[in-house]
Write a protein that holds these residues in place. Structure first.
Motif, short mmCIF file in Angstrom:
data_model
loop_
_atom_site.label_atom_id
_atom_site.label_comp_id
_atom_site.label_asym_id
_atom_site.label_seq_id
_atom_site.Cartn_x
_atom_site.Cartn_y
_atom_site.Cartn_z
N MET A 143 0.82 -1.41 0.28
CA MET A 143 -0.32 0.15 -0.14
C MET A 143 1.06 1.12 0.04
N PHE A 144 0.81 1.88 -0.65
CA PHE A 144 0.68 3.02 -0.89
C PHE A 144 0.64 4.81 -0.75
N TYR A 145 1.01 5.56 -0.45
CA TYR A 145 0.39 6.82 0.08
C TYR A 145 0.86 7.54 -1.42
N ILE A 146 -0.43 8.28 -1.54
CA ILE A 146 -0.31 8.88 -3.01
C ILE A 146 -0.13 10.91 -2.81
N GLY A 147 -0.84 10.84 -1.39
CA GLY A 147 -1.45 11.97 -1.15
C GLY A 147 -2.83 12.57 -1.69
N GLY A 148 -3.05 13.98 -1.19
CA GLY A 148 -3.83 14.79 -1.43
C GLY A 148 -5.33 14.22 -0.71
#
Length: 325
Positions: free
Chosen positions: A187-192
């Motif tokens: 799981m990766f955080y892409i922001g926003g």
């Protein structure tokens, strides 16, 4: 003081079918798990008589609970007839990032308020009350999966009946298979921050269109298929089902994906991911991928994004400290 912990959730397939405009006609189903990332909420009597104090991402001090600007807190305090308390909220994950944060907060608050009133609640009642607050009282155009996931915890298959009732069925897997599945998920955080209400409102309106409704029916079929595959021990089947579910989901509303998300998704597939999806309603937050062991480092390098490591939560919303003075 009473402290309650409620888990965030990761949805694998069927998301969006928990909205009334769909399940009242077709029935819906979702397969999801809660993870070991939580909202923590504490409540105790206010030191200053006549004040209700809230500490979340902002602070509020009011003498009349109707003046509270936080919609969920105001509605829950009214429902439980509680005032003159101090409530603090902290979380492992930011709100508005696709892991069901608003409903997780609601279940935590409702359990804390019941404990403060020295009343017990069960998981089904807690989920129902959270849905009633968010959907009926506040009129939010959201579904029911997040409230049920936060309340029950664990890896479950949820069916949303035409009459509004919800059935909860644990997915039966061997401990070794569950460990392998968690280990192969990145799981990766892409922001926003996304506006789930706006996206889900558009999606609900789109259910009047035959092609959109058909795609969501197929997503429900994928959730059914995923349950069967996981219980057979075919863990790698999750990758292809995630991929098929994402291709369908991104057609349901305009804000679900965007060029950056599409580019990141393609990079992950080229690096070896078997499938994935954006978590939550769409537009921001976290990308989830199913990746075999020999491709995990390739995917990490290709995306170069903050990775959030997680495991399962199996308990759901619970009191972790309780002392009512």
């Amino acid at each position: 003081m009473i402290i309650v912990r409620a888990p965030f959730r990761v949805s694998f397939a069927g998301g969006g079918s928990d909205i009334a405009s769909f399940y009242e006609k077709n029935e819906g189903c979702v397969l999801s798990t809660t993870i070991d990332k939580y909202i923590y909420l504490s409540i105790h009597p206010s030191f200053n008589a006549g004040e209700t104090i809230l500490r979340y991402k902002k602070s509020e001090v009011v003498h009349d609970t109707s003046e509270i600007s936080h919609d969920i807190v105001r509605a829950c305090l009214k429902k439980k007839n509680i005032k003159n308390v101090e409530i603090h909220s902290d979380a492992d994950i930011p709100a508005g990032t696709g892991l069901g944060s608003s409903s997780t907060f609601t279940t935590a608050l409702l359990m804390a308020l019941d404990a403060y009133n020295e009343k017990e609640t069960d998981k089904e009642k807690l989920a129902q009350e959270a849905c009633e607050i968010e959907i009926n009282d506040l009129g939010n155009p959201i579904g029911k999966q997040d409230q049920y996931a936060a309340s029950y915890g664990n890896l479950n298959f949820y069916r949303f009946q035409k009459d509004g009732s919800v059935s909860v069925e644990p997915v039966k897997m061997s401990p070794a298979a569950k460990v392998k599945m968690a280990d192969n998920l990145l799981m990766f955080y892409i922001g926003g921050v996304h506006d789930a209400s706006q996206i889900l409102s558009e999606q609900s309106q789109n259910m009047q269109k035959v092609n959109k409704e058909k795609n969501l029916i197929q997503m429900c079929e994928l959730a059914e298929k995923l349950k069967i595959e996981l219980e057979k021990g075919n863990i790698d089947g999750l990758g292809q089902i995630l991929h098929e579910n994402w291709l369908l989901k991104r057609t349901l509303a305009s804000g679900i994906s965007n060029p950056r998300i599409d580019e990141l998704y393609e990079k992950a597939l080229k690096a070896g991911a078997l499938g994935g999806k954006l978590l939550g309603a769409g537009g921001a937050g976290f990308l989830l991928f199913y990746v075999s062991q020999d491709s995990k480092e390739k995917v990490r390098r290709a995306l170069d994004l903050p990775e959030i490591k997680f495991s399962y939560d199996i308990e759901g919303t619970k009191i972790i400290y309780g002392e009512n003075n």
